[in-house]
Design a protein around this motif. Structure first.
Motif, PDB file in Angstrom:
ATOM      1  N   UNK A  86     -29.984  39.947  11.634  1.00  0.00           N
ATOM      2  CA  UNK A  86     -30.108  38.544  11.235  1.00  0.00           C
ATOM      3  C   UNK A  86     -31.324  38.375  10.328  1.00  0.00           C
ATOM      4  N   UNK A 142     -43.219  19.873   8.124  1.00  0.00           N
ATOM      5  CA  UNK A 142     -42.909  21.295   8.010  1.00  0.00           C
ATOM      6  C   UNK A 142     -42.062  21.583   6.771  1.00  0.00           C
ATOM      7  N   UNK A 143     -41.999  22.856   6.410  1.00  0.00           N
ATOM      8  CA  UNK A 143     -41.220  23.284   5.251  1.00  0.00           C
ATOM      9  C   UNK A 143     -39.746  23.328   5.616  1.00  0.00           C
ATOM     10  N   UNK A 144     -38.869  22.901   4.683  1.00  0.00           N
ATOM     11  CA  UNK A 144     -37.417  22.933   4.938  1.00  0.00           C
ATOM     12  C   UNK A 144     -36.689  23.018   3.601  1.00  0.00           C
ATOM     13  N   UNK A 145     -35.396  23.444   3.609  1.00  0.00           N
ATOM     14  CA  UNK A 145     -34.644  23.546   2.353  1.00  0.00           C
ATOM     15  C   UNK A 145     -34.401  22.145   1.783  1.00  0.00           C
ATOM     16  N   UNK A 182     -31.262  19.906   2.092  1.00  0.00           N
ATOM     17  CA  UNK A 182     -30.853  19.262   3.346  1.00  0.00           C
ATOM     18  C   UNK A 182     -31.038  17.756   3.302  1.00  0.00           C
ATOM     19  N   UNK A 200     -33.450  18.712   8.693  1.00  0.00           N
ATOM     20  CA  UNK A 200     -32.346  18.470   9.612  1.00  0.00           C
ATOM     21  C   UNK A 200     -32.830  18.273  11.040  1.00  0.00           C
ATOM     22  N   UNK A 201     -33.960  18.861  11.371  1.00  0.00           N
ATOM     23  CA  UNK A 201     -34.549  18.598  12.676  1.00  0.00           C
ATOM     24  C   UNK A 201     -34.839  17.106  12.841  1.00  0.00           C
ATOM     25  N   UNK A 208     -35.171  28.170  15.235  1.00  0.00           N
ATOM     26  CA  UNK A 208     -34.686  27.134  14.323  1.00  0.00           C
ATOM     27  C   UNK A 208     -34.294  27.706  12.963  1.00  0.00           C
ATOM     28  N   UNK A 235     -32.289  31.516  11.215  1.00  0.00           N
ATOM     29  CA  UNK A 235     -31.760  32.866  11.481  1.00  0.00           C
ATOM     30  C   UNK A 235     -32.647  33.972  10.931  1.00  0.00           C
ATOM     31  N   UNK A 268     -29.605  30.416  18.209  1.00  0.00           N
ATOM     32  CA  UNK A 268     -30.093  30.120  16.864  1.00  0.00           C
ATOM     33  C   UNK A 268     -29.497  28.774  16.471  1.00  0.00           C
ATOM     34  N   UNK A 269     -30.351  27.772  16.362  1.00  0.00           N
ATOM     35  CA  UNK A 269     -29.915  26.450  15.905  1.00  0.00           C
ATOM     36  C   UNK A 269     -30.587  26.261  14.558  1.00  0.00           C
ATOM     37  N   UNK A 270     -29.835  26.530  13.495  1.00  0.00           N
ATOM     38  CA  UNK A 270     -30.440  26.621  12.169  1.00  0.00           C
ATOM     39  C   UNK A 270     -30.782  25.236  11.630  1.00  0.00           C
ATOM     40  N   UNK A 271     -32.054  24.891  11.727  1.00  0.00           N
ATOM     41  CA  UNK A 271     -32.539  23.618  11.178  1.00  0.00           C
ATOM     42  C   UNK A 271     -33.300  23.864   9.876  1.00  0.00           C
ATOM     43  N   UNK A 272     -33.341  25.114   9.449  1.00  0.00           N
ATOM     44  CA  UNK A 272     -34.044  25.445   8.213  1.00  0.00           C
ATOM     45  C   UNK A 272     -35.560  25.405   8.363  1.00  0.00           C
ATOM     46  N   UNK A 273     -36.050  25.332   9.598  1.00  0.00           N
ATOM     47  CA  UNK A 273     -37.493  25.328   9.817  1.00  0.00           C
ATOM     48  C   UNK A 273     -37.913  26.661  10.428  1.00  0.00           C
TER      49      UNK A 273
END
Ligand SMILES: [Zn+2]
Ligand SMILES: [Zn+2]
Lengths: 158, 158
Positions: A41, A138-141, A144, A149-150, B24, B26, B48-53
């Motif tokens: 992963x 926090x950093x995120x794509x 989104x 998304x959190x 949060x 992968x 794995x709950x992908x929140x992009x963080x």
């Protein structure tokens, strides 16, 4: 079980071909792939796409052609413990009996088919713009949305 | 990085408490959790709950209370390589420089907060009815519908 499946798929990948992996379940199979192949992963070479099926694919990382290995229900009749486990027919599985059956059955209960992975899942994910979420900081794509998304409520926390 | 994060979270779990884990992302963190804790995807104790963080949580598997560890952007100013990597500012990261900064920074760039995981994500998933898909002939969770999600078009194959 995962081990036999990875092994069988690996035998159908020509020597020297760099392959990526997809697991169709988060159970057991990702662990086996990470133990037995260079795909993890973390390095992006193993994706878990949870379709609820006990199956995996190994495929050419550039071309996307490869092999899918699955549990062939037609072949499970002779293996009652494996069937009970797969269909979750009992709350409490006898692990010793199950493992013994898995060892004896080996690849005999597996099916195999050629697959072509669609373009979206071939190769490295492209570099995405990363933003700072104005709520959690926090950093995120960035794709989104305006917040991560959190903070959009998808998180698992109260 | 994942290693420092798991380590810091683990220090805040009282001795003897059985904990589960959520990542949060992968990337990297699931690998570190699987290496350094008893929680794996396979045994259901790592989700794995992908929140992009870039964050993880360890929490009491029965009560759901625990600790979340994240990258604290406020603390990243002194660490340009880590910032460049996190925000994907360059196509090609200098891995040696990055690893050297990660080693020097250690837990200094991490933040920590208490969390309560919501009921849905505490404990083992319940036993679900498994059906045989009339299209592909494989076993799948009956709640997914009349055919499996692979056959519903969610699969990654052409
Ligand atoms: Zn946020
Ligand atoms: Zn199906």
């Amino acid at each position: 079980m995962g081990g036999f499946m990875v092994d069988l798929a690996g035998k159908h990948i020509p020597e020297g071909v760099l392959f990526d992996a997809i697991s169709e379940t988060p159970k057991d199979i990702p662990d086996a792939i990470q133990l037995l192949t260079p795909c993890t992963m973390g390095n992006g070479r193993l994706k878990v796409i949870n379709l609820g099926r006990y199956a995996l694919s190994l495929f050419d990382m550039h071309e996307g052609n490869g092999i899918r290995v699955f549990l062939d229900l037609q072949k499970l009749h002779a293996w009652p413990e494996i069937k009970t486990w797969l269909f979750q027919l009992k709350a409490k599985i006898d692990q010793d009996k199950l493992l013994e059956e898995i060892q004896r059955a080996g690849p005999d209960i597996l099916g195999i088919q050629p697959i072509q992975v669609c373009a979206e899942h071939i190769g490295k994910p492209e570099r995405r713009r990363i933003a700072t979420c104005i709520l959690c900081g926090e950093a995120y794509p960035a794709q989104d949305g305006g917040i991560c998304r959190g903070c959009q409520g998808e998180g698992p926390y109260l």
